[in-house]
Every structure is written in C-alpha cells, then in structure tokens.
Design a protein around this motif. Structure first.
Motif, PDB file in Angstrom:
ATOM      1  N   PHE A 278       0.828  -1.198   0.000  1.00 43.61           N
ATOM      2  CA  PHE A 278       0.000   0.000   0.000  1.00 43.61           C
ATOM      3  C   PHE A 278       0.867   1.255   0.000  1.00 43.61           C
ATOM      4  N   TYR A 279       1.899   1.267   0.840  1.00 48.09           N
ATOM      5  CA  TYR A 279       2.739   2.460   0.938  1.00 48.09           C
ATOM      6  C   TYR A 279       3.465   2.776  -0.364  1.00 48.09           C
ATOM      7  N   LYS A 280       3.767   1.755  -1.155  1.00 50.79           N
ATOM      8  CA  LYS A 280       4.438   2.003  -2.437  1.00 50.79           C
ATOM      9  C   LYS A 280       3.599   2.899  -3.337  1.00 50.79           C
ATOM     10  N   ASP A 281       2.273   2.714  -3.288  1.00 51.32           N
ATOM     11  CA  ASP A 281       1.385   3.591  -4.046  1.00 51.32           C
ATOM     12  C   ASP A 281       1.115   4.897  -3.308  1.00 51.32           C
ATOM     13  N   PHE A 282       0.981   4.795  -2.006  1.00 48.94           N
ATOM     14  CA  PHE A 282       0.618   5.950  -1.189  1.00 48.94           C
ATOM     15  C   PHE A 282       1.627   7.083  -1.334  1.00 48.94           C
ATOM     16  N   VAL A 283       2.911   6.755  -1.378  1.00 49.02           N
ATOM     17  CA  VAL A 283       3.951   7.791  -1.412  1.00 49.02           C
ATOM     18  C   VAL A 283       4.124   8.411  -2.794  1.00 49.02           C
ATOM     19  N   LYS A 284       3.459   7.868  -3.803  1.00 50.82           N
ATOM     20  CA  LYS A 284       3.595   8.403  -5.158  1.00 50.82           C
ATOM     21  C   LYS A 284       2.876   9.732  -5.334  1.00 50.82           C
ATOM     22  N   ASP A 285       1.934  10.032  -4.437  1.00 46.07           N
ATOM     23  CA  ASP A 285       1.142  11.252  -4.581  1.00 46.07           C
ATOM     24  C   ASP A 285       1.056  11.944  -3.212  1.00 46.07           C
ATOM     25  N   THR A 286       1.946  12.882  -3.001  1.00 45.60           N
ATOM     26  CA  THR A 286       2.021  13.546  -1.690  1.00 45.60           C
ATOM     27  C   THR A 286       0.742  14.295  -1.355  1.00 45.60           C
ATOM     28  N   GLU A 287       0.148  14.956  -2.335  1.00 41.73           N
ATOM     29  CA  GLU A 287      -1.061  15.731  -2.062  1.00 41.73           C
ATOM     30  C   GLU A 287      -2.229  14.823  -1.696  1.00 41.73           C
ATOM     31  N   ARG A 288      -2.278  13.664  -2.349  1.00 41.13           N
ATOM     32  CA  ARG A 288      -3.327  12.708  -1.971  1.00 41.13           C
ATOM     33  C   ARG A 288      -3.110  12.216  -0.542  1.00 41.13           C
ATOM     34  N   ALA A 289      -1.876  11.893  -0.210  1.00 37.45           N
ATOM     35  CA  ALA A 289      -1.566  11.454   1.158  1.00 37.45           C
ATOM     36  C   ALA A 289      -1.915  12.542   2.165  1.00 37.45           C
TER      37      ALA A 289
END
Length: 418
Positions: A278-289
C-alpha cells in the motif's frame, strides 16, 4: 423495517449492518454498476472441530429465504440523509427500492464423516456487485445468532450490561476514543443492543476528552443517537485489483473512492495486499496522502504500525501528528491500552474500532464464569468480480484468502515473499 416471524432470526432493519457496506455500495453504483460478484463463506473454526448442526443449518436457510422482507423505511432513509450527508439522493432512492434476493445465495450442508447431524455450511452469494455487497454482514450475524441458539447454548446474558459499562468506562478513563464494530460476529442482536446501551451509559457518566465516537451498526446508531462510523473495507481494493489489475491498484482504489467522497470518508485501510505494498502507491502522490485523514490497521503486529506510518508521513514532509491511526484488529482492553500508550509517546493521534470483544464476550454458564465461550471465527469474502479471482494477502498469513495461485501472482506483482 423488518417483518417479524416467530422463531426466525432476521436483521432488525436493513440498517442493521456496517456503514461501510452502504458507502461502498454507493461507490460501486457510481463506478461499477454492471459488475458481477461472488462471495464465499469460510468457517475458520473447522480445524478446531467446531461444526454446525443440521438444525442450525435449516434455521439459517429458512431465515435467508425471508430476507426480502427486510426493507428501508421512510423514517430510516430520512435519518440516514441527515446523519450521513455524503449519501446522494440518487443513492438513497436506490436503497429505498433495494430488496435482498434470496435466490442469489446458495447454502448447503456438508456432513462430517460418520455424522448426519454435524457438518460444515457452505455459502455462496452471486449477482450484481452493487446488490450482493449487502449480504455479507447480515448473513454472518444471522448465522452466529442461530449457532448460539441451537449449537452452543451454554451461556446466558447475565452480567453483560455491567460488563459493557465497565469496558466502556475503563477505555474512556484511559483516554481511548473508540467505536463499536461488532455486528458480524455478535452473539445476537440482543447482546449487541445490551452492549450499546452499556457503552452509552458509560459515556454519559464520563466527563473527560475521550469519547465513544459511534458504532458501525447503522440501525443502532439511529436508535441511540450516535454517529454511524465506517468508510471502506478490503473488498473495495480486492474488487478493483481484479477489475483493473494489481499494478497501482491501491492508489487507483483511493482515487476512485475520492471521486465519490471528495473531502469526506478519507480513511484508508492499508493491509489488503500488505501495508508495505500500500505504501508504495501511497507515497507516489504527496497531495493525496495529505488529503487522506487516517490509516486503519487491521492485521499483523499493531506495534510496528504507528512507527512505520510516522516514517512514511515524515518522508513526504507531512506532519503525522495531524493524521490519525485507527486500530481495528481483534482488540481487547490490554491491546487498546498498550497501543494508546505507544501512540501517545509518539504523539500520533489514534482511535479504536472494537468488535467481537464487545459484542461476543461470554463465559460458559456451566463453568461458573471461569471458562470462555468463544465467538465463531468465520468470514465471508469477495471471491470474484466479473469472473476474475479476488485475493487478500494481509499483514498476517492466517488472514490470506483466495485462490493460492492467484495469491502467488499478486505477491510476485507486489514484490512480496512467496
């Protein structure tokens, strides 16, 4: 609103289920209205010799045949519109016309060797995903209640009200904000209702900063005037992975969800294919995080979760102290207080979704209150969408579900050990 029949256990209402079933149903109606899904039941207690009886099976099957009588009342829809303003009028109209279709559910009894009375129950639900999604929780709650009325009857309600009040009081005094999450594996609706009443009384007698933030059971939220609580479950990620592929499926699931719920219900469940995947995708978009408000821990070692989440947020330049962790995996008092202490030391806000320990914590009557009367360990999981297999990998190997070859394929895609 439910038609009542003597000796037949039915949901108290169409709202007698977890909120995230409705939030996901609205999202499926929006994005995948024509998708076809299949759900399968698994008795995790079978290896321990805990089987069903033919009587339990017959009563359960009879109950399911009457589920079409469970419909939404206008009062319920009016309350839901006010309590959950993220539901659109189009969705509420859909829910108004929704009817369970018992023909979607196939239930069979498989006797164990040399026994005509004891055996396992096999359950499959198949049909449009937007319809079958509502079967899981009431099927499990109904089966559990039938089990404890016909198979394991060595228990009573004695002391349950006091126990719920005591648990609520101790959690609140320890500073734990928590929600009640115990619908699917409850001992009975009556037990669930007793628990909610006890928790409400504990809340009224407490004056500190912690709180009972609500219940996942929408019917009981309405009855007791508390918030219905819940957002998203594993099946959302599982279904999207099946439909769109495993590559970037976590990020896609978040994006599709946000299209339906912009600015609200942004609490991410991280462990469908392991939290690290999950984190591999999560960190791809800082604004989404930054937009997503919370992360939910539901498997694996909970004590590694907050420190790791802190690392991830810090790597993105996000202040983790402005986020929230929701712990929801097999919680009891000891675990909740231990995790609260750890998060306080980290400065990481946290809350707790507590289920079976609240709604199915009983002792065997014959033991004089000394021996535990355990809940059923069972699940119903999404197994296919549009004929494509669905899997769940989790942060705990015992929670893996789905076709083994498909699990292996998913693990290889996510770079996980096989």
């Amino acid at each position: 609103m439910t038609t009542r029949h003597p000796d037949i256990i039915l949901p108290a209402s169409i709202l007698d289920t977890d909120l995230y079933k409705f939030t996901m149903q609205q999202a499926i109606l929006h994005h995948f209205p024509k998708a076809v899904a299949k759900y399968r039941f698994k008795n995790r207690d079978k290896d321990k010799g805990r089987y069903f009886t033919k009587t339990c099976y017959e009563k359960f099957k009879t109950a399911v045949a009457h589920f079409a009588e469970v419909v939404a009342s206008e009062a319920e829809l009016e309350w839901l519109h006010k309590a959950a303003p993220y539901f659109t009028q189009d969705y509420l109209n859909y829910l108004r016309s929704y009817r369970f279709k018992p023909e979607q559910v196939n239930i069979s009894f498989v006797p164990v060797a040399d026994s005509a009375e004891y055996g396992d129950i096999e359950i499959e639900a198949e049909g449009p995903w937007v319809e079958t999604i509502l079967w899981e929780v009431p099927l499990m709650a109904t089966l559990s209640e039938n089990w404890f009325l016909t198979v394991d009857t060595d228990w009573t309600y004695d002391g349950q009200a006091e126990l719920a009040y005591e648990k609520g009081t101790k959690l609140l005094q320890a500073g734990c904000t928590f929600s009640e999450f115990g619908t699917r594996r409850r001992r009975s609706f009556k037990a669930h209702d007793i628990v909610m009443d006890g928790l409400i009384r504990a809340t009224k007698d407490y004056s500190g900063p912690a709180k009972l933030s609500g219940t996942s059971n929408v019917h009981l939220a309405m009855k007791y005037g508390v918030n219905p609580v819940g957002t998203i479950a594993h099946e959302w990620f599982m279904g999207i992975a099946a439909l769109r592929g495993y590559e970037n499926c976590n990020g896609l699931a978040l994006d599709l969800w946000e299209q339906v719920y912009p600015g609200s219900l942004l609490m991410a469940l991280t462990d469908t294919f392991s939290t690290e995947a999950f984190y591999k995708d999560f960190v791809k978009d800082t604004e989404r995080a930054r937009r997503w408000k919370a992360l939910r821990q539901d498997s694996g070692d909970p004590y590694v979760y907050a420190p790791r989440a802190k690392e991830v947020y810090t790597s993105l330049g996000i202040d983790y102290k402005e986020k929230m962790i929701i712990f929801s995996d097999a919680l009891n008092m000891e675990k909740a207080l231990g995790l609260k202490k750890q998060c306080d030391e980290l400065g990481f806000p946290c809350s707790f979704g507590i289920g079976t320990w609240l709604t199915n914590d009983f002792k065997k009557a014959s033991s004089g209150g000394k021996e535990k009367s355990p809940a059923l360990n069972m699940v119903i999981k999404l197994s296919e969408v549009n004929g494509k297999p669905c899997v769940k990998i989790s942060d705990e190997v015992m929670k893996n579900t789905g076709d083994l070859s498909e699990v292996r394929k998913a693990k290889e895609t996510f770079g996980l050990p096989v």
